[in-house]
Enzyme design. Sequence first.
Site, PDB file in Angstrom:
ATOM      1  N   CYS A  38      34.858  23.585  12.180  1.00 12.98           N
ATOM      2  CA  CYS A  38      34.004  24.672  12.671  1.00 12.98           C
ATOM      3  C   CYS A  38      33.667  25.630  11.523  1.00 12.98           C
ATOM      4  CB  CYS A  38      34.692  25.421  13.803  1.00 12.98           C
ATOM      5  SG  CYS A  38      35.491  24.337  15.001  1.00 12.98           S
ATOM      6  N   CYS A  54      30.235  17.470  17.994  1.00 11.59           N
ATOM      7  CA  CYS A  54      30.649  18.397  19.051  1.00 11.59           C
ATOM      8  C   CYS A  54      29.448  19.078  19.705  1.00 11.59           C
ATOM      9  CB  CYS A  54      31.618  19.440  18.516  1.00 11.59           C
ATOM     10  SG  CYS A  54      30.917  20.480  17.233  1.00 11.59           S
TER      11      CYS A  54
HETATM   12 FE1  FES Z   1      32.221  22.171  17.028  1.00 11.02          FE
HETATM   13 FE2  FES Z   1      33.920  24.111  16.783  1.00 11.02          FE
HETATM   14  S1  FES Z   1      34.118  22.364  18.057  1.00 11.02           S
HETATM   15  S2  FES Z   1      32.058  23.840  15.758  1.00 11.02           S
END
Ligand code: FES
Length: 145
Positions: A103, A33
């Site tokens: 996360c 991400c």
């Molecule tokens: Fe990557 Fe939340 S989407 S840490």
Amino acid sequence: MYSEKVMDHFNNPRNVGELENANGVGTVGNAKCGDIMRMYFDIDEDGIIRDVKFKTFGCGAAVATSSMATELVKGKTIQEALEVTNKAVMEALDGLPPVKVHCSLLAEEAIHAALWDYAQRNNVVIEGLQKPVSDIAEKAPEEDY
Ligand code: FES
């Protein structure tokens, strides 16, 4: 979708910033991400985390989990900080949606990374602490994305 506590820590994150006198700094990221979290610990001679700050370049859940993680480790011993797992952080936030569980792993690993750095700098061994990964994507289950 998000609990009130998550929204509160996202809107008013605690302990944001850097610590100039930090003696343990840990940075972890998630290549999938692209989010990055850094934690700064000031640990005193008795092994108590006297102060903690964080900087997170990431999603709202990453900001909320890092904020809550700093609250949970502040004033605690190193061993107590090791018990602050991603599950503990999620519980303290009244939960996270399943796609945001990874996360919270970033927060757990950032704590470990800061403790690891402290141990390296001071030549001490922290029982139960394993070498942290710099990319949490290695640990997060595929289905979390
Ligand atoms: Fe990557 Fe939340 S989407 S840490």
